[in-house]
Each structure stands twice: as C-alpha cells, then as structure tokens.
Design a protein around this motif. Structure first.
Motif, mmCIF file in Angstrom:
data_model
loop_
_atom_site.group_PDB
_atom_site.id
_atom_site.type_symbol
_atom_site.label_atom_id
_atom_site.label_comp_id
_atom_site.label_asym_id
_atom_site.label_seq_id
_atom_site.Cartn_x
_atom_site.Cartn_y
_atom_site.Cartn_z
ATOM 1 N N ASN A 88 0.754 -1.256 -0.015
ATOM 2 C CA ASN A 88 -0.005 -0.003 0.032
ATOM 3 C C ASN A 88 0.903 1.184 0.114
ATOM 4 O O ASN A 88 2.101 1.103 0.258
ATOM 5 N N VAL A 89 0.482 2.430 -0.200
ATOM 6 C CA VAL A 89 1.022 3.612 -0.412
ATOM 7 C C VAL A 89 1.928 3.786 0.984
ATOM 8 O O VAL A 89 3.133 4.486 0.968
ATOM 9 N N ALA A 90 1.145 3.596 2.057
ATOM 10 C CA ALA A 90 1.990 4.112 3.380
ATOM 11 C C ALA A 90 3.259 3.106 3.344
ATOM 12 O O ALA A 90 4.263 3.628 3.959
ATOM 13 N N GLU A 91 3.210 1.949 3.192
ATOM 14 C CA GLU A 91 4.233 1.090 3.080
ATOM 15 C C GLU A 91 5.439 1.629 2.175
ATOM 16 O O GLU A 91 6.584 1.640 2.310
ATOM 17 N N VAL A 92 5.189 1.947 0.876
ATOM 18 C CA VAL A 92 5.940 2.548 -0.032
ATOM 19 C C VAL A 92 6.650 4.133 0.445
ATOM 20 O O VAL A 92 7.695 4.276 0.295
ATOM 21 N N VAL A 93 5.614 4.656 0.947
ATOM 22 C CA VAL A 93 6.365 6.109 1.703
ATOM 23 C C VAL A 93 7.651 5.697 2.645
ATOM 24 O O VAL A 93 8.404 6.212 2.698
ATOM 25 N N GLU A 170 0.916 12.835 -4.038
ATOM 26 C CA GLU A 170 1.042 13.779 -3.125
ATOM 27 C C GLU A 170 1.678 13.412 -1.874
ATOM 28 O O GLU A 170 2.605 13.876 -1.011
ATOM 29 N N SER A 171 1.542 11.993 -1.504
ATOM 30 C CA SER A 171 2.100 11.461 -0.119
ATOM 31 C C SER A 171 3.463 11.167 -0.280
ATOM 32 O O SER A 171 4.404 11.479 0.432
ATOM 33 N N LEU A 172 3.982 10.815 -1.593
ATOM 34 C CA LEU A 172 5.334 10.821 -1.772
ATOM 35 C C LEU A 172 6.063 12.069 -1.807
ATOM 36 O O LEU A 172 7.060 12.355 -1.319
ATOM 37 N N GLN A 173 5.315 13.313 -2.261
ATOM 38 C CA GLN A 173 6.052 14.445 -2.316
ATOM 39 C C GLN A 173 6.037 15.090 -1.037
ATOM 40 O O GLN A 173 7.137 15.571 -0.572
ATOM 41 N N GLU A 174 4.953 14.713 -0.093
ATOM 42 C CA GLU A 174 5.151 15.125 1.306
ATOM 43 C C GLU A 174 6.282 14.268 2.034
ATOM 44 O O GLU A 174 6.819 14.918 3.057
#
Length: 258
Positions: A88-93, A170-174
């Motif tokens: 999921n996105v949180a894991e990638v971040v 946006e999550s990656l940019q943050e």
C-alpha cells in the motif's frame, strides 16, 4: 485463488524470491539431454524446488499446454502459486524515507499492455527502483503473462496499488520526493538536463493517452526525450527505461552486469 506461472525465468525467479507461496512445480516429460544451456536452467529450477521442499511433478507437455493455454511459451515448466501480493501507499512512503536520497519510484498511469508493462518492470528491477506504484483499476495487474514478460523480475519488486494516483503522488511529495511526468509538452525539460540525483518519482502514462490530466497537475514538472526520427513518441517501456537509467547515471550508481 492460485494461478499458473509459466516460463523458465518466471518460475525460477518466483522460487528465488520466495515471496509468494509455491504449491507445486510441473515439468514436461522430456528425454534427458546435455546439462548445458536451457536444460541446465531446468535442472536449477528442479534443484531449487527440491531445496524448498516444493512438490515437483513430471507431466505430459499437453497437460502444461492445457493448464496455461499459452502454447509453447511455458518452455516446459510451470508453477502453481498464490496470487501476487501488493503493497500500500503507506508502506511505499516508509520505504522511500528509509532509502533517503536514493529513493526512486516508478508510477504507472493506466498501462494496459502486458508485454509493455512486463518489459518496464524488468527495467525497473534492474535499475533498483524502491517501488512501483500504479492505479488499482484501468491498469493491467501482475498476471502470469506480465511475470513472464518481465522474465520474473517483478517477483523481486514492491508493487503498490493505489485507488487515487494524484493522492499517492502527494504522499510521496510530502515524504520529500520530486515527481516528474514523462511526456512531451511545452516547457518540459530534456531528461538529461534535469537534476535526477535526489529522491525521485517518474510517472509513465498509458500507451495511447499518456499521463492523465489530474495526475499531471499533481506532478512537479515534466521530462521529455529528444527525438529526431519520424515517429511521434516512444514506447512507454522504452521511455521509462531510458529515464530510470539516466537517474542511475546521475547518482553514480551504474554497475556492469549481464
């Protein structure tokens, strides 16, 4: 639901990666030949399956044909495996934060051709990407055909399904990443002129429409690859591969291999 991987590279890499359950391996009943070339790869697969205590069966080629329906593309070996597991996105971040300045994410916006997708995933694994992020719909997923097209490389990749690609970006940019869309447009930088040395994401669009409007609006900029021939664009897998390796070059991370 279990699925059948096919092809020597795909089955071998699934065994090597050890990331998803392999229930059994089926090999075609063929006469034993010299232990070189492709036959040697089959022996390596057999040895790895036995080492991992995975059920190994010999079967008529016709049975492999029936189970996979891909003609001779199975190359005499198939494996029954659990479905591919996505992140999921949180894991990638979290992975990108851990990778720091070397974080490199490939973001796919609605790629639909399995061969194109698999080829790009193979390049992504070879380039050492941190993760691949893609939309959870209107996008080909990691099917046996894609695993085969990637020569099994996807078995070593973290692949994330996102239900909102602009929000994922946006999550990656943050998390400190700069995200570029790969597409020719007014004001786009030539890819070799951009600073690709820090934490970075590349967005590759669909084969026909390119990067979607909402996704493009979320990106920090666009990169283009100069073309002097008569065609108007590059294959998505080729464009993505070229840019990934330019990032590697700028980071001083190139090594020689085969």
């Amino acid at each position: 639901m279990a699925e059948w991987l096919y092809g020597r590279h795909a089955v071998e890499e699934a065994l090597r990666a050890g990331r998803r359950k392999v229930y059994r391996v089926l090999m075609a009943e063929v006469a034993k030949g010299p232990k070189v070339g492709p036959e040697n790869r089959l022996q390596q697969i057999e040895a790895e399956a036995r080492r991992r205590k995975i059920v190994l069966e010999r079967a008529p080629i016709a049975r492999l044909d029936t189970l996979t329906r891909v003609g001779n593309h199975h190359q005499g070996v198939i494996a029954e495996v659990a479905p591919f597991e996505y992140s999921n996105v949180a894991e990638v971040v979290a992975m990108c934060k851990a990778a720091g300045s070397m974080a490199l994410v490939l973001i796919l916006d609605s790629l639909q051709d399995p061969q194109n997708f698999g080829t790009l995933l193979r390049s992504a694994e070879a380039a050492g990407v941190t993760a691949v992020v893609m939309l959870d719909r209107r996008q080909v997923e990691v099917t046996p055909a894609v695993v085969n097209a990637s020569a099994g490389a996807v078995e070593h990749l973290t692949v994330c399904l996102a239900n909102n690609l602009p929000r994922a970006i946006e999550s990656l940019q943050e998390a400190g990443m700069w995200v570029y869309a790969l597409q020719k447009e007014e004001g786009a930088l030539v890819y070799t002129d951009a600073d690709l040395s820090g934490p970075l994401g590349f967005v590759v669009g669909s084969e026909g429409k390119g990067v979607g409007r909402l996704v493009r609006e979320r990106c920090d900029g666009a990169l283009q690859i100069p073309m002097v021939g008569r065609i108007g664009s590059l294959n998505a897998a080729v464009a993505g591969s070229i840019t990934l390796y330019e990032a590697l070059r700028q980071r001083g991370a190139l090594t020689f291999g085969t």
